[in-house]
Design an enzyme around this catalytic site. Structure first.
Site, PDB file in Angstrom:
ATOM      1  N   GLU A 160      46.505  44.696  43.605  1.00  0.00           N
ATOM      2  CA  GLU A 160      46.633  44.104  42.258  1.00  0.00           C
ATOM      3  C   GLU A 160      47.499  42.853  42.242  1.00  0.00           C
ATOM      4  O   GLU A 160      48.573  42.813  41.628  1.00  0.00           O
ATOM      5  CB  GLU A 160      47.161  45.133  41.259  1.00  0.00           C
ATOM      6  CG  GLU A 160      46.215  46.264  40.991  1.00  0.00           C
ATOM      7  CD  GLU A 160      46.725  47.253  39.941  1.00  0.00           C
ATOM      8  OE1 GLU A 160      47.752  46.984  39.304  1.00  0.00           O
ATOM      9  OE2 GLU A 160      46.076  48.294  39.772  1.00  0.00           O
ATOM     10  N   GLU A 165      41.246  52.445  42.462  1.00  0.00           N
ATOM     11  CA  GLU A 165      42.071  53.160  41.466  1.00  0.00           C
ATOM     12  C   GLU A 165      41.272  53.330  40.188  1.00  0.00           C
ATOM     13  O   GLU A 165      40.640  52.371  39.709  1.00  0.00           O
ATOM     14  CB  GLU A 165      43.333  52.379  41.085  1.00  0.00           C
ATOM     15  CG  GLU A 165      44.471  52.490  42.033  1.00  0.00           C
ATOM     16  CD  GLU A 165      45.735  51.794  41.514  1.00  0.00           C
ATOM     17  OE1 GLU A 165      45.925  51.693  40.287  1.00  0.00           O
ATOM     18  OE2 GLU A 165      46.513  51.355  42.379  1.00  0.00           O
TER      19      GLU A 165
HETATM   20  O1  IFM Z   1      50.787  52.990  38.793  1.00  0.00           O
HETATM   21  C1  IFM Z   1      49.978  51.873  38.762  1.00  0.00           C
HETATM   22  C2  IFM Z   1      49.652  51.403  40.174  1.00  0.00           C
HETATM   23  O2  IFM Z   1      50.788  51.161  40.925  1.00  0.00           O
HETATM   24  C3  IFM Z   1      48.852  50.123  40.103  1.00  0.00           C
HETATM   25  N1  IFM Z   1      47.713  50.274  39.242  1.00  0.00           N
HETATM   26  C4  IFM Z   1      47.899  50.835  37.931  1.00  0.00           C
HETATM   27  C5  IFM Z   1      48.676  52.143  38.046  1.00  0.00           C
HETATM   28  C6  IFM Z   1      48.872  52.761  36.651  1.00  0.00           C
HETATM   29  O3  IFM Z   1      49.588  51.889  35.840  1.00  0.00           O
END
Ligand code: IFM
Length: 447
Positions: free
Chosen positions: A166, A348
């Site tokens: 990210e 994710e």
């Molecule tokens: O916890 C975070 C993760 O570190 C990165 N993506 C989003 C998740 C939830 O906010």
């Protein structure tokens, strides 16, 4: 479950990151990171908690791997803490830190779970931030040296490598908005950070390609549709600029060789001859982290003239109140396929809540199961419509330290009691295990 015929080698995984679960921040020679610093700043983290102990995964990783084996996941995405390997970010190597990930990787392989290694999930060594962090052009070289150390040490056993997690979240929140470490709010610092992180990605890809035979290399981008708050025309320009920052500032230069138009104009002073070729290096897949859409509002008092808008009151939400629009997930998968033409792994997807055990000790997180159902269905629709999706990782394996909000937002398949460190698989963990089993049964290759 409305998934299409899933190939047998489709990857079902779970994700975590080092600072969010490991704890042991001052143990075995680990140096401080910018998140250790932020957690000690007044107001740095909403509920005032820290990642000092978190899930104590540093000591309890065998139990956590056993939980994953029980669930039947085939892959585990974790991140290496740069300050565990190099306490000051460069120079002296910390042998004990290297050893920890050896143990973790070996235990995963013994359990039949493929390690997916993220090099950077936001925990920059504090000593490097003291030298300017990502605002320094030298950061690309620091990152390449760190990647080199990790590749040489783990490349014999780890084949799935991720440069960054990210990019746009940690640069925008860390250098323009002050929702994340290091908490700067300055356009020039932000632009420099964007460009140097892109250069670091390119340098990291070259290192991995050169040192890890058979490496499958990806980078993870958060992509979420950006809508003007209230559907109002006066918020459209804010939404367009946030869209460039959030969705395009990293994948476009890395995969198409150019910045999106507004950022391209602003970033020009920091781009040197040959940089775009250094950034745009061939990789193997696109990692997508997706939650829900985001909303933008014009706000002249901010670094870039935009801020986060309110979610519409009538938007469906689960758990911590994030909006749930699975069709937009399907559309993102298709948009990425069309724009970048490469295999996609969903690295994710998940939702947070305030899950607590009931009187019988069970955690019935129905809201999360509902979320996963509609989102995996949407992924199935995208696959049927032609998106080349090869895997899906839940965020998160465990409840963990959730950055700006601390330990109070729980995203795990497994509940963690932070007082006792007791792990309790939630109803969603059983649901996920059953999904994996049923898809595997129906996709098993003919004997
Ligand atoms: O916890 C975070 C993760 O570190 C990165 N993506 C989003 C998740 C939830 O906010």
């Amino acid at each position: 479950m409305a998934l299409p015929q899933i190939p047998h080698d489709f990857v079902w995984g779970a994700s975590t990151s080092a600072y969010q679960i490991e704890g042991a921040v001052a143990e075995d020679g680990r140096g401080p990171s910018i998140w250790d610093t932020r957690c000690r700043m007044k107001g740095g983290v909403g509920d005032g908690t820290t990642g000092d102990v978190a899930c104590d995964h540093y000591h309890r990783y065998p139990e956590d791997i056993a939980l994953m084996k029980e669930m039947g996941v085939s892959a585990y995405r974790f991140s290496v803490a740069w300050p565990r390997l190099l306490p000051r970010g460069r120079g002296a190597i910390n042998q004990a830190g290297l050893d920890f990930y050896d143990r973790l990787i070996d235990r995963l392989l013994e359990a039949g779970i493929e390690p997916w290694l993220t090099l950077y999930h936001w925990d920059l060594p504090q000593a490097l931030d003291d030298l300017g962090g990502w605002t320094s052009r030298d950061a690309a070289g620091w990152f390449a040296d760190y990647a080199c150390l990790a590749a040489r040490r783990y490349g014999d056993r780890v084949k799935r490598w991720i440069t960054f997690n990210e990019f746009s979240v940690f640069t925008l929140f860390g250098y323009a908005i002050n929702w994340a470490a290091p908490g700067v709010t300055d356009r020039v610092s932000h632009l420099r950070a964007i460009h140097h992180v892109n250069l670091a990605h390119g340098a990291g890809v070259d290192v991995l390609r050169g040192l890890v035979p058979g490496a499958s290399i990806g980078a993870i981008h958060n992509r979420q549709i950006v809508l003007p708050e209230g559907g109002k025309p006066e918020n459209q320009a804010a939404a367009d600029l946030l869209n460039e920052h959030w969705n395009l500032a990293f994948p476009d230069p890395q995969l198409l060789g150019h910045y999106p138009p507004q950022i391209a104009r602003a970033i020009e002073p920091y781009v040197q001859a040959g940089d775009m070729a250094r950034i745009c290096r061939p990789i193997d897949w696109f990692g997508l982290n997706h939650y829900g859409p985001i909303f933008a509002r014009a706000d002249a008092d901010t670094t870039w003239g935009f801020t986060w808008g309110e979610t519409p009151e009538d938007a469906p939400t689960y758990g911590v109140g994030w909006p749930v629009f699975p069709d937009m997930f399907r559309d993102e998968l298709l948009a990425i396929s069309r724009r970048y033409r490469m295999p996609i792994y969903v690295t994710e997807n998940g939702c947070g809540g305030d899950d607590q055990p009931d009187a019988a000790g069970q955690v019935n997180d129905e809201h999360r199961i509902n979320f996963f159902k509609v989102y995996t269905d949407a992924m199935g629709e995208a696959m049927r419509a032609g998106a080349d999706v090869r895997g899906y990782f839940v965020w998160c394996l465990l409840d963990n330290f959730e950055w700006g909000s601390g330990l109070s937002q729980r995203f795990g398949l497994v509940h963690v009691d932070y007082q006792t460190q007791k792990r309790t698989p939630k109803a969603s963990a059983r649901w996920y295990a059953e999904l994996i089993r049923s898809v595997r049964r129906s996709s098993a290759p003919a004997a």
